[in-house]
Write an enzyme that holds these catalytic residues in place. Structure first.
Site, mmCIF file in Angstrom:
data_model
loop_
_atom_site.group_PDB
_atom_site.id
_atom_site.type_symbol
_atom_site.label_atom_id
_atom_site.label_comp_id
_atom_site.label_asym_id
_atom_site.label_seq_id
_atom_site.Cartn_x
_atom_site.Cartn_y
_atom_site.Cartn_z
ATOM 1 N N ASP A 203 0.856 -1.193 0.000
ATOM 2 C CA ASP A 203 0.000 0.000 0.000
ATOM 3 C C ASP A 203 0.888 1.239 0.000
ATOM 4 O OD1 ASP A 203 -2.349 1.739 0.348
ATOM 5 O OD2 ASP A 203 -3.349 -0.141 0.862
ATOM 6 N N HIS A 274 -2.788 3.141 -4.674
ATOM 7 C CA HIS A 274 -2.173 2.625 -3.439
ATOM 8 C C HIS A 274 -0.749 2.144 -3.685
ATOM 9 C CE1 HIS A 274 -5.656 2.941 -0.784
ATOM 10 N NE2 HIS A 274 -6.397 2.572 -1.802
ATOM 11 N N GLU A 338 -9.821 2.620 -5.205
ATOM 12 C CA GLU A 338 -9.427 3.987 -4.860
ATOM 13 C C GLU A 338 -8.226 4.474 -5.671
ATOM 14 O OE1 GLU A 338 -10.858 4.177 -0.240
ATOM 15 O OE2 GLU A 338 -8.926 3.219 -0.603
HETATM 16 C C1 ACM Z 1 -10.973 -0.597 0.390
HETATM 17 O O1 ACM Z 1 -11.505 -0.528 1.508
HETATM 18 N N1 ACM Z 1 -10.343 0.446 -0.114
HETATM 19 C C2 ACM Z 1 -11.024 -1.796 -0.409
#
Ligand code: ACM
Ligand code: ZN
Length: 779
Positions: A203, A274, A338
């Site tokens: 991440d 991420h 995201e």
């Molecule tokens: C997530 O909670 N961004 C998968």
């Protein structure tokens, strides 16, 4: 002589007697089969139980390594929980033994039968995995005690799981957990019949998996300089370097450990968003070229992989190739969640790629969303070549699902429903039911800081993963359920356990048990069995299930608060209304009661093994309290299921936005009319606003009060503007009070003007924030 002889004889007697006595009278505890998850069928016929003692043999089929390991695991569990030493050996089933066999014929390979009679215990599985689940049921049936024998009543259990995918996710990127801690997480999964460990390995805040071809992922991307203190936008950092990663050897060891427990590890390499940690190590993979820093705070980074760059695509192929070689799982998770598109919109390389691929925006998707889909398709292609399939989060719907993709539905269930309609496999993990990083109690002041939300165990338990909107045929694509633990606010493994246990028990019953077997009250009675095992292993767990469940409903007709108290197993409850801590001498709860004046309600339950935490509810009456109230503009109803009455229920919302105490609006203002039920003299009005900018909760821009004698014609009597929020503003419950010349009012209109767009400085600039208002106080 005679005397001596008598003394000797009596001594001998005492010795013999005590030896016999100590052998035969080692305390025998009885077991039952009240386990979690609830088995499909449990039949108890016959009376003579099986006595489990030291030295009992566990037989398993010759030349079956997996069954040998099953037998060894059973012996380890039994020794830990009871102190009894079992003796595993290969051989045919015999009387006096625990017999593990593979002779259950069943379409479901995870099915098992557990049969106990006075002669033997037999666990037969449709596969070695089935036997393993039979072993789990047997060990969960045992009492937790040392130096005892165990009497097992006659039983015939036939059991199989409802879902084939039963997952739990652990994020090791935001906080890192050691190999031993990860193994303990796997043990926790095994105890709850979970068969997929989704391992979130990368991440923005850290890269945690060794990739041989890219050494800077370990030397640079796995380390961050420091970590934010408190909420992600606090602006305070701890000054302490933080990092860690798993070598491929360590990962192989963990994969093997999980496999022995019939748990498949699904690794996640989260892309193309991420990725800020990887970009820090290899800035040329980003659109701007950096420089970047391994992210030191939470939230979502705008800096993502540059899909226009050929070397980025090569990086993705190389990384996934090593991951695919390392993990035996058929499925590899490639994230997809995201991924902001702001960099791609500005990046000449990304725009050139969009052009070269002929990607176009249309009513459904922007061209940048289609670029994300292209990236996912490239990753999928590479994994398919390795014989793997992909799983991605809800957002892989953006730009269209690639063939064969499994969707993990986290933003509610709608993405999962859409994917199932498109005949794609789906794992349901809606955040509102399955995010174990959410608070599990309304009393957030007593909890470790969490990301937010409110997810009591009962809500997880009552989750039904099969959407009614789907046809029977479409429902077949719902392959399972998963809970997730994101660890932004979870720095230690004991806190990991605290957030997960015993909610994992509720999850297990959603994943495994037939819906006809589910019953929350019954589940609660079985919880102490599970927590006894947690204690035995020194696992930390939350104890809210042992607390009093306080249900307070406001009644604006009778002008009272109705209070209903309950506990897990109808334990006695004691309460006070004057703020004193209750004891067993305090009033004993016998049934619902009402409150019609100021009170501090404190409750406590006495469970056989423990006394609950004391609950505290403060009730303060003012001239608006329990008067009829209505809203003139739409509100976000999910925030306050009891309706606008919570604005005047005498109880203040706290630092939890999701407990039903706050009335929320988004995109419009909050306007409430309170019927004072007769002319009332007033000289002040107060509201409270929950402000937390990371959660999109913005303060009021303006507060106005108007009064009326007929409910039609209003006269504004006070108003105030408030300054716009600044990046430095902290989390708070803001109190806004307007004082005015005393006036008479039969109706009072409160208007709270909301912020309509988040400002430029906010990570989510331009989006609509929420305004959360509670307790209106009129005096
Ligand atoms: C997530 O909670 N961004 C998968
Ligand atoms: Zn780019």
């Amino acid at each position: 002589m005679k005397e001596i002889s008598v003394s000797f004889m009596s001594l001998l007697c005492v010795f013999l007697f005590s030896t016999l006595f100590s052998c035969s009278s080692k305390e025998t505890l009885s077991s039952d089969y009240e386990v979690i998850p609830k088995p499909l069928t449990v039949k108890s016929e016959g009376s003579t139980p099986f006595l489990l003692e030291d030295g009992i043999t566990v037989v398993y089929p010759e030349n079956n390594e997996k069954m040998r390991e099953n037998a060894e695991l059973l012996a380890t569990y039994v020794a830990k929980q009871t102190g009894l030493k079992l003796n595993p050996r290969a051989g045919m089933p015999v009387d006096g033994a625990i017999c593990l066999t593979l002779d259950l014929s069943d379409d479901n390979k995870e099915a098992y039968k557990l049969v106990v009679n006075d002669k033997r215990i037999c666990i037969s599985g449709a596969s070695e995995a089935g036997v393993f689940y039979g072993i789990q049921t047997l060990r969960k049936s045992l009492p937790v005690a040392q130096d005892v024998n165990v009497s097992l009543p006659v039983v015939e259990i036939y059991d199989k799981p409802r879902f084939s995918y039963r997952g739990a996710m652990l994020d090791v990127a935001r906080h890192f957990f050691t190999v031993d801690e990860v193994k303990t997480f796997i043990d926790m999964c095994a105890l709850h019949n979970i068969n997929r460990f989704h391992w979130h390995l990368t991440d923005d805040q850290g890269w945690r998996i060794e990739i041989k071809k890219y050494p800077k992922l370990m030397s640079v991307a796995s380390q961050r300089k420091e970590t934010v203190v408190g909420r992600w936008c606090s602006g305070i950092y701890d000054g302490t370097p933080y990092g860690g990663y798993y070598t491929q050897d360590e990962i192989r060891d963990i994969i093997d450990y999980a496999a022995k427990r019939y748990i498949t590890i699904i690794p996640e390499i989260d892309l193309p968003g991420h990725m800020q940690a990887a970009l820090t190590a290899y800035p040329e993979l980003g659109c701007t070229g950096g420089p970047y820093e391994v992210r030191e705070t939470w939230g979502v980074s705008d800096d993502v992989l540059c899909v226009g760059n050929d070397s980025t695509l090569q990086f993705v192929r190389d990384v996934l190739s090593e991951v695919a070689d390392l993990f035996p799982s058929e499925y590899i998770h490639i994230g997809g969640d995201e991924c902001p598109k702001v960099r791609w919109k500005e990046c000449p390389k990304c725009q050139a790629r969009i052009k070269a691929l002929g990607l176009k925006s249309d009513a459904k998707h922007t061209k940048e969303e289609r670029l994300q889909s292209y990236m996912i398709a490239e990753a999928t292609k590479c994994l398919n070549e390795k014989g793997k399939q992909i799983i991605g989060w809800t957002e892989i719907l953006e730009g269209g699902l690639v063939p064969g993709a499994t969707l993990m539905s986290w933003i509610g269930e709608s993405g999962g429903i859409e994917a199932a309609r498109q005949h794609h496999d789906v794992i349901m993990t809606p955040n509102t039911y399955m995010y174990f990083d959410y608070y599990q109690s309304k009393q957030v002041e007593d909890e470790p800081l969490a990301i937010g939300g409110y997810l009591p165990i009962e809500k997880t338990y009552n989750y039904e993963p099969m959407p009614k909107e789907l046809t029977k045929e479409e429902q077949q694509y719902i392959k399972g359920v998963q809970a997730n633990l994101w660890t932004e606010y979870i720095p230690s493994f004991s806190q990991v356990q605290y957030m997960i246990l015993p909610r994992m028990g509720a999850l297990a019953e959603v994943q495994w048990s037939d819906p006809s077997r589910k019953d929350y009250k019954d589940f609660l009675t079985r919880i102490p069995r599970l927590t006894a095992i947690y204690d035995c292993y020194d696992w930390t767990y939350a104890t809210h299930v042992f607390d009093v469940n306080v249900d307070i409903k406001a009644d604006t007709v009778k002008h009272v608060l109705s209070v209903q108290l309950s506990t897990m197993a109808d334990d006695p409850i004691y309460y006070t209304l004057d703020g004193q801590d209750p004891t067993e001498e305090s009033a004993k709860y016998t049934g619902p009661f009402t409150i019609d004046k100021d009170a501090i309600l404190k409750t406590m339950a006495v469970h056989p093994s423990r006394t609950s935490k004391i609950s505290i509810d403060t009730i303060r009456f003012n001239k608006a309290t329990l008067k009829p109230v209505k809203l003139l503009q739409p509100n976000q109803e999910s925030f306050s299921p009891d309706g606008p009455v919570v604005l005047v229920d005498g109880r203040r919302g706290n630092h939890s936005f999701d407990t039903g105490a706050w009335v929320a609006v988004a995109g419009n203002d909050l306007e409430a009319v309170i019927d004072m039920q007769g002319e009332t003299t007033l000289s002040s009005a107060t509201i409270h606003v929950y402000v937390r900018k990371d959660a999109w909760l913005f303060d009021a821009k303006k507060f106005l009060v108007a009064v009326s004698s007929d409910g039609k014609n209003y006269k504004e009597i006070a108003s105030q503007d408030y300054p716009a929020m600044q990046p430095s503003d902290g989390d708070t419950i803001a109190e806004h009070k307007l004082s005015f010349e005393p006036c008479k009012a039969a109706y009072v209109k409160i208007k709270v003007v909301s912020e309509k767009r988040m400002p430029e400085w906010h990570l989510n600039a331009g989006l609509t924030p929420y305004l959360l208002v509670d307790e209106i106080i009129l005096n």
